[in-house]
Design an enzyme around this catalytic site. Structure first.
Site, short mmCIF file in Angstrom:
data_model
loop_
_atom_site.label_atom_id
_atom_site.label_comp_id
_atom_site.label_asym_id
_atom_site.label_seq_id
_atom_site.Cartn_x
_atom_site.Cartn_y
_atom_site.Cartn_z
CB SER A 165 45.65 -31.16 49.51
OG SER A 165 46.97 -31.36 49.17
CG HIS B 131 45.25 -36.79 49.79
ND1 HIS B 131 44.55 -36.35 50.89
CD2 HIS B 131 46.33 -35.98 49.69
CE1 HIS B 131 45.19 -35.33 51.43
NE2 HIS B 131 46.26 -35.09 50.73
CD GLU C 273 41.47 -38.47 52.42
OE1 GLU C 273 42.29 -37.57 52.15
OE2 GLU C 273 40.53 -38.30 53.22
CG ASN D 251 43.82 -31.96 54.09
OD1 ASN D 251 44.62 -32.05 55.02
ND2 ASN D 251 44.18 -32.13 52.83
#
Ligand SMILES: NC(=O)c1ccc[n+]([C@@H]2O[C@H](COP(=O)([O-])OP(=O)(O)OC[C@H]3O[C@@H](n4cnc5c(N)ncnc54)[C@H](O)[C@@H]3O)[C@@H](O)[C@H]2O)c1
Length: 293
Positions: free
Chosen positions: A130, A151, A163, A201
């Site tokens: 992450s 991801h 991702e 994120n």
């Protein structure tokens, strides 16, 4: 033995996948890969973790069958494509490894160094991290051009995005191969470059941190903060409820990565987030976060 360097596109044909970790993300990735027709070996460190992961896959497939989104024959065929192991040697001959072990940098680094030794030269090594730098992970292998981020989002069988994170050495062929594999798994793959928090994120976690700061400053109660963002911004879940789902420890970890990596005050994790993590109020997984479970 085949040389390690200079793999060409024809070496990138992905037929078999090794998934490292049978946890929340690993078993979801195993499921979507097997449903896409790949032979998958799911690897964890203990048999009981493997069994828990397989249980969750079986339940998820049964649900899809009961909702008539999949036939029983297809579910059985998908399960038959999954094998399991508690030794990482089982990943030796796969074309793609997708690592989904805990978000601990040193654990990822040593695992990639080990995979680099174990896996055949053409194997692509992908991480579901992450927040950990793909370049940092790749530097622990002798095949940085074949290391990439994949991801997946939680819950994997439902969420459409993967991702894809290109390290500075990741080759175009490796990017194309994992984009193609993601599409085969029914996902849309969107690529970005290695940078703290990647895209998802970097944008999401500061918003979550801001929601916590809003609560910390007494601007509104949790229900109002979540309700305002759901009804006003069309978010399917409020930011505080999402923090509880993801885990407050994970949010804190990612905020620290952003703060240290981008060096700007606006990424500093707020005090309430730090206090809740040190109290052990981590969200759903501990039974208490912004809400009680
Ligand atoms: N949970 C999420 O919402 C989410 C979303 C996207 C990405 N991620 C990332 O996915 C990764 C896994 O997260 P998770 O939530 O599935 O964690 P988890 O704790 O549910 O599962 C991790 C599994 O890895 C196993 N494991 C530990 N060391 C291992 C090793 N050396 N070899 C094989 N297996 C090993 C553990 O026993 C455990 O079963 C992390 O990097 C996380 O940041 C998580």
């Amino acid at each position: 033995m085949m040389k390690k360097a200079q793999l060409c596109a024809t070496d990138m044909n992905i037929e078999s996948i090794g998934v490292l970790g049978a946890g929340q993300m690993g078993n979801g990735i195993t499921q979507v890969a097997a449903c896409a027709g790949y032979n998958v070996v799911m690897i964890d460190i203990k048999q009981e973790y493997i069994e828990r992961g397989m249980n969750s896959i079986e339940k998820s497939l049964a649900k899809l069958v009961s909702k008539e989104r999949m036939t029983q024959e297809d579910a059985d065929a998908s399960l038959a494509r999954i094998s399991t192991a508690i030794s990482r040697q089982a990943a030796a001959d796969v074309d793609l490894v997708i690592e989904a072990i805990p978000e601990i940098p040193d654990l990822k680094f040593s695992t990639f160094a080990e995979l680099d030794e174990i896996c055949k030269p053409s194997t692509i090594l992908a991480s579901n991290t992450s927040s950990i730098s793909i370049d940092a992970i790749a530097s622990h292998t002798k095949r940085p051009s074949q290391v990439i981020g994949m991801h997946f989002m939680n819950p994997v069988p439902i969420m459409k995005l993967v991702e894809i994170i290109n390290g500075s050495s990741t080759s175009k062929e490796v990017n194309s191969a994992v984009v193609e594999a993601s599409a085969k798994m029914g996902k849309t793959a969107l690529s970005c470059n290695d940078s703290p928090g990647f895209v998802s994120n970097r944008i999401l976690c500061p918003m979550l941190n801001e929601a916590i700061l809003t609560l910390q400053e007494g601007v509104a109660e949790p229900e109002a903060i979540d309700g305002i963002m759901m009804l006003g911004m069309n978010h399917p879940i409020g930011p505080l409820a999402l923090c509880d789902l993801i885990g407050l420890d994970t949010i804190l970890h990612i905020m620290n990565v952003l703060y240290e990596g981008l060096g700007e005050e606006k990424y500093a994790p707020c005090d309430l987030l730090k206090e809740m993590v040190s109290r052990g109020d981590l969200g759903r997984k501990s039974g208490k976060g912004f809400y009680t479970y």
